[in-house]
Scaffold this active site. Structure first.
Site, mmCIF file in Angstrom:
data_model
loop_
_atom_site.group_PDB
_atom_site.id
_atom_site.type_symbol
_atom_site.label_atom_id
_atom_site.label_comp_id
_atom_site.label_asym_id
_atom_site.label_seq_id
_atom_site.Cartn_x
_atom_site.Cartn_y
_atom_site.Cartn_z
ATOM 1 N N ARG A 199 0.831 -1.212 0.000
ATOM 2 C CA ARG A 199 0.000 0.000 0.000
ATOM 3 C C ARG A 199 0.867 1.264 0.000
ATOM 4 O O ARG A 199 0.545 2.247 -0.664
ATOM 5 C CB ARG A 199 -0.953 -0.007 1.204
ATOM 6 C CG ARG A 199 -1.976 1.105 1.132
ATOM 7 C CD ARG A 199 -3.040 0.979 2.198
ATOM 8 N NE ARG A 199 -2.504 1.118 3.547
ATOM 9 C CZ ARG A 199 -3.211 0.943 4.656
ATOM 10 N NH1 ARG A 199 -4.487 0.621 4.571
ATOM 11 N NH2 ARG A 199 -2.663 1.092 5.842
ATOM 12 N N LYS A 204 -2.822 6.737 1.087
ATOM 13 C CA LYS A 204 -2.623 7.016 2.522
ATOM 14 C C LYS A 204 -1.585 8.138 2.616
ATOM 15 O O LYS A 204 -0.401 7.896 2.786
ATOM 16 C CB LYS A 204 -2.186 5.750 3.267
ATOM 17 C CG LYS A 204 -2.381 5.872 4.767
ATOM 18 C CD LYS A 204 -2.368 4.526 5.449
ATOM 19 C CE LYS A 204 -2.299 4.646 6.954
ATOM 20 N NZ LYS A 204 -3.456 5.280 7.591
ATOM 21 N N GLU A 238 -16.386 5.879 5.468
ATOM 22 C CA GLU A 238 -15.609 5.234 6.532
ATOM 23 C C GLU A 238 -15.653 6.135 7.746
ATOM 24 O O GLU A 238 -16.369 7.136 7.744
ATOM 25 C CB GLU A 238 -14.166 4.990 6.072
ATOM 26 C CG GLU A 238 -13.415 6.250 5.647
ATOM 27 C CD GLU A 238 -11.979 5.984 5.193
ATOM 28 O OE1 GLU A 238 -11.411 4.920 5.491
ATOM 29 O OE2 GLU A 238 -11.421 6.885 4.541
HETATM 30 N N1 PMP Z 1 -9.429 4.653 7.095
HETATM 31 C C1 PMP Z 1 -8.574 5.629 7.426
HETATM 32 C C2 PMP Z 1 -8.902 7.024 7.024
HETATM 33 C C3 PMP Z 1 -7.391 5.334 8.118
HETATM 34 O O1 PMP Z 1 -6.539 6.299 8.437
HETATM 35 C C4 PMP Z 1 -7.122 3.997 8.483
HETATM 36 C C5 PMP Z 1 -5.844 3.647 9.198
HETATM 37 N N2 PMP Z 1 -5.782 4.191 10.477
HETATM 38 C C6 PMP Z 1 -8.057 3.004 8.150
HETATM 39 C C7 PMP Z 1 -9.189 3.366 7.430
HETATM 40 C C8 PMP Z 1 -7.847 1.566 8.509
HETATM 41 O O2 PMP Z 1 -6.845 1.019 7.694
HETATM 42 P P1 PMP Z 1 -5.851 -0.105 8.233
HETATM 43 O O3 PMP Z 1 -6.693 -1.270 8.638
HETATM 44 O O4 PMP Z 1 -4.976 -0.412 7.071
HETATM 45 O O5 PMP Z 1 -5.113 0.480 9.374
#
Ligand code: PMP
Length: 291
Positions: A50, A149, A182
């Site tokens: 990622r 990200k 989300e």
């Molecule tokens: N959405 C956002 C905006 C995030 O910053 C994160 C990570 N903190 C997630 C979802 C969850 O992703 P991951 O399971 O890869 O940590």
């Protein structure tokens, strides 16, 4: 604390970046948050995939190979005697001129912090988190894709402020069409009739690593998962709801905008997934090694 910064291990006091770093000036950069459980880095490959994808999307050349990043993450944990904790891996555009042009930045900055993190209290894991819907709309994938990200978290921070101002800790974010995207730092799932559903990435969600782990656990448990567009109604009327994130792991949701979800307590399937997730974190990962 020892920090990895551009090929060197330095003390916290010496871990400083320039005021001309475009990571600071413009939020121009990418990052990963990664967990270490029992001396093993969890899902490191997926995080690195990622990271490289995020970097590619913003034309940021990461000045290290995958293997060098693995070694640097591992070594940072070892030097900090961290067996259980959280790794923050950050790559910024680096030092450049004032002005947006990223190509004036010749050397991207890489830093790695290995520490601990506690996003939510014990009480929340026991009773569930109370969500509010943020008025701040999730960034459109047509603007800056939430799949990147990046160091630009203002959109999420504005929603986080709304949550805190409303007396809670997490907010549900909708996209411009009114569908659920989300939460500010986590993906969201609902349970209905023994099946799982989570918004599609196209709704404006990060491709969460923990989200992917839940897909795998559900497959093993024989539970169907779908990715339909979801509305607030779908959450309010779900049997169960939970959030997923690397730092947060799996977090039960108690209510949305004052409406209890299901019984208002962590649901049976949510609790089962939390326990299966815990088992997985104990059983797999990339062992920490000294290079
Ligand atoms: N959405 C956002 C905006 C995030 O910053 C994160 C990570 N903190 C997630 C979802 C969850 O992703 P991951 O399971 O890869 O940590």
């Amino acid at each position: 604390m020892t920090i990895y910064l551009d090929g060197k291990f330095v003390s916290e006091e010496d871990a400083k970046v320039s005021v001309f770093d475009h990571g600071l000036l413009y939020g121009d950069g990418v990052f990963e948050g990664i967990r270490v459980y029992g001396g093993k880095i969890f899902r490191l490959d997926a995080h690195l995939d990622r990271l490289f994808a995020s970097a590619k999307a913003i034309m940021l050349p990461i000045p290290m190979t995958r293997q060098q990043l693995v070694e640097a993450c591992s070594e940072t944990c070892v030097r900090n005697k961290l067996q259980d904790g959280y790794i923050r891996l950050v790559v910024t555009r680096g030092v450049g001129c004032l002005g947006l042009n990223p190509f004036t930045c010749k050397n991207p900055t890489v830093c790695i912090i290995a520490s601990t993190i506690e996003l939510f209290s014990e009480e929340i894991y026991r009773n569930g988190v109370k969500l509010v819907t943020a008025g701040t709309i999730r960034t459109s994938p047509a603007a800056v894709s939430p799949a990147i990200k990046s160091l630009n978290y203002l959109n999420n921070i504005l929603a986080k402020i709304e949550a805190i101002n409303a007396g809670t800790v997490e907010a549900l974010m909708l996209n411009a069409e009114g569908y659920v995207a989300e939460c500010t730092g986590d993906n969201v799932f609902v349970v209905r009739g023994g099946r799982l559903a989570t918004p599609p990435i196209s709704a404006g969600a990060l491709i969460g690593i923990t989200r992917g782990v839940v897909f795998e656990l559900a497959a093993k448990m024989g539970i169907a998962v779908s990715e339909p567009n979801l509305t607030r109604y779908d959450i309010m009327t779900a049997d169960e709801c939970f959030l997923t994130g690397t730092a947060a792991e799996i977090v039960p949701v108690a209510s949305l905008d004052g409406r209890p979800i299901g019984s208002g307590k962590p649901g049976v399937l949510t609790l089962k997934l939390m326990s299966e997730f815990r088992k997985l974190t104990c059983s797999e990962g990339t062992p920490l090694t000294r290079s």
